[in-house]
Design an enzyme around this catalytic site. Structure first.
Site, PDB file in Angstrom:
ATOM      1  N   TYR A 177       0.815  -1.218   0.000  1.00  0.00           N
ATOM      2  CA  TYR A 177       0.000   0.000   0.000  1.00  0.00           C
ATOM      3  C   TYR A 177       0.849   1.269   0.000  1.00  0.00           C
ATOM      4  O   TYR A 177       2.054   1.230   0.187  1.00  0.00           O
ATOM      5  CB  TYR A 177      -1.035   0.007   1.118  1.00  0.00           C
ATOM      6  N   GLU A 178       0.177   2.396  -0.247  1.00  0.00           N
ATOM      7  CA  GLU A 178       0.812   3.708  -0.416  1.00  0.00           C
ATOM      8  C   GLU A 178       1.826   3.715  -1.556  1.00  0.00           C
ATOM      9  O   GLU A 178       2.853   4.376  -1.497  1.00  0.00           O
ATOM     10  CB  GLU A 178       1.470   4.184   0.879  1.00  0.00           C
ATOM     11  N   GLY A 179       1.525   2.972  -2.613  1.00  0.00           N
ATOM     12  CA  GLY A 179       2.442   2.839  -3.743  1.00  0.00           C
ATOM     13  C   GLY A 179       3.323   1.632  -3.532  1.00  0.00           C
ATOM     14  O   GLY A 179       4.126   1.599  -2.595  1.00  0.00           O
TER      15      GLY A 179
END
Length: 558
Positions: free
Chosen positions: A424-426
């Protein structure tokens, strides 16, 4: 933690030079971190196991969090912890970002599932503060700053994971100036819960006349409840059954003509959202550090109690059993993870310091240097240390043998919970592509070379420093003389940079770790023994990865 912040990085001296922190001295900073530790230890950590084993429950669109979670969160925000680094004008305490970073490192180590709830608060606060209208700020800013209301980041859709430009959620103008949102978002952490009276959803959506792709996205705010108490048409359809983070609801959210307000300018939604995402990426990197610390603490404690067979070189007699911490195989695991943890703290805490320098330093040149550090170090911190939380956590599980694979000792939960931070978050692959293609090759490697020069100037004259300096020079040479020309050449393979990206990020991570350990070694003095084993472990068992990554890039370049 305090040793690295105060003595290695000299944070109090740096921060007191900034106007808002003139009265924030070392004693105050240490007091805040010690009180952070007490709160996390006494209130949040005891809920970790129930959060995993009982988990969240879902019924008729409502989510109930595990026992104790709501009470702990209410105590958290009412005690002022979410607002540490927020502006006093917005209900915050105006303290340095480094103190907030250290708090979230502790929280992640103690109870990652619970920490997912407030994890997006700071990013949502920055997004609303810098992009929302005055009317929206008046209603929502202080509620988010203080943590009284939690927030979400609604990006991902079923058909569009990392490619946000494929998002189809629609925003239709309404007569009253608001927009009706229609669409479905998935993987929404904390999309529905019982921790707070309201939830502020920040949603990427597309206006009717918007062009395709990411430039057509705008950002909107829709709460769970409006000011008059009516509930919005935002529905939690279900929660995901996950590998870990059972205490955190990961929701599928449906927007059915939900009236919302635009945040920022039409078509500039990603610009506004990236304020939130960049803040989140530092915290995710700190999750990696904290989770690895948690795994190491469990493994180190077990290794000091468990006796198994004679350890070579201890002088034990036949038939005697030594503590497993005396066995080289176990010491290698434990010391190598310690090398990652302490270097990660140096990189993360410096990043937090540089964020405050960007905001408050009077000298534009110094702000530019801080911007360079944050742009280049943040993707490395996020990718390399979340990867290590999982692989290093698994290595720490190995210290327990079969006991690590059963639930009783808690180490297997760390391994499960840590895995998602690589996604997550890239994703970590996207972090690597961002670092190499957008932030290194785009300017002919000028910014990255500037960072390497800065790091090299801070190295000492020991044999350790000489080896790290040699690595920095080798990486700089590869960038300037082979990578940049190869990517810019006529007829160059357009995928070449992508093939190189993962190895490049890992090589930069090794360089940052080498610089961090140089700083620690230069500071320790009489305390050298405390740091000698992880320092040696870095040089023997972590740093050689640099040669491997360089070799891979050289082979890819041909």
């Amino acid at each position: 933690m305090n040793f690295i912040l105060h003595r290695v990085l000299k944070a109090p001296e740096q921060l007191q030079a900034l106007a808002p922190f003139g009265e924030v001295d070392a004693d105050l900073m240490q007091q805040v971190t010690e009180e952070s530790g007490k709160f996390v230890t006494e209130v949040v950590a005891p809920l970790n196991r129930d959060g995993d084993e009982i988990g969240v429950s879902f019924k008729d669109g409502s989510v109930t969090t595990p026992p104790g979670f709501k009470q702990a969160y209410q105590s958290f925000w009412q005690s002022g912890w979410p607002s540490l680094a927020c502006d006093p004008d917005d209900g915050g305490q105006g303290l340095p970002a480094a103190l907030e970073a250290m708090l979230y490192e502790m929280l992640s180590a103690a109870n990652h599932g619970w920490t997912m709830a407030p994890g997006l608060l700071h990013g949502a606060y920055e997004c609303i503060k810098h992009h929302a209208s005055n009317e929206l700020k008046a209603t929502y800013l202080d509620k988010v700053a203080t943590g009284e209301w939690l927030a979400t980041m609604c990006l991902t859709e079923p058909h569009a994971g990392s490619d946000l430009g494929l998002a189809r959620t629609k925003a239709t103008p309404m007569a009253d100036g608001r927009y009706a949102l229609n669409g479905t978002k998935i993987f929404i952490s904390g999309g529905e819960h019982d921790l707070t009276d309201n939830i502020v959803h920040l949603v990427l959506a597309r206006l009717p006349d918007a062009p395709p792709g990411p430039k057509g996205l705008s950002l909107f705010l829709v709460p769970k409840f409006y000011e008059d108490g009516t509930r919005s048409a935002v529905v939690c359809e279900r929660i995901e059954e996950k590998m870990g983070l059972h205490g955190s609801p990961t929701c599928v959210m449906r927007f059915d003509d939900a009236p919302a307000w635009i945040v920022g300018e039409p078509g500039k939604g990603l610009n506004a959202m990236f304020v939130m995402m960049n803040a989140a990426r530092l915290h995710v990197g700190l999750q990696g550090v904290g989770l690895l610390e948690s795994a190491w603490q469990k493994a180190e404690a077990y290794a000091r109690e468990r006796r198994q067979m004679r350890a070579p070189g201890t002088g034990s007699k036949a038939g005697e059993a030594d503590l497993i911490e005396q066995h080289p195989a176990m010491r290698r695991i434990l010391d190598a993870q310690r090398a990652w943890i302490d270097a990660g703290r140096v990189v993360a805490y410096r990043t937090a310091i540089e964020l405050d320098i960007i905001k408050h330093h009077a000298d534009a040149d110094r702000r530019a240097v801080a911007n360079r550090w944050c742009a280049l170090a943040t993707p490395v911190l996020k990718a390399a240390w979340t990867d290590q939380a999982f692989t290093g956590g698994s290595a720490c599980l190995q210290v327990f043998g079969g006991h690590g694979y059963v639930r009783e000792w808690g180490i297997e939960q760390v391994v499960r919970d840590s895995r998602v931070a690589m996604i997550y978050e890239g994703t970590n692959e996207i972090q690597a592509i961002d670092l190499l293609l957008r932030k290194t090759l785009s300017d002919g490697a000028a910014a990255m070379q500037g960072l390497l020069d800065e790091l090299e100037s801070e190295l000492g004259s020991s044999e350790f420093d000489a080896e790290i300096r040699s690595g920095m020079e080798r990486l700089g040479l590869l960038m300037r003389e082979r990578m940049v020309p190869a990517v810019q050449a006529d007829g160059a393979d357009p995928a070449l940079g992508n093939w190189l990206a993962d190895d490049f990020l890992r090589a930069v991570a090794m360089v940052l770790m080498g610089w961090a350990w140089s700083r620690i070694r230069a500071t320790t003095g009489a305390e050298q023994q405390r740091w000698a084993q992880p320092s040696g472990a870095f040089l023997r068992w972590v740093w050689p990865e640099f040669d491997m990554r360089m070799s891979m890039m050289e082979r890819t370049l041909g």
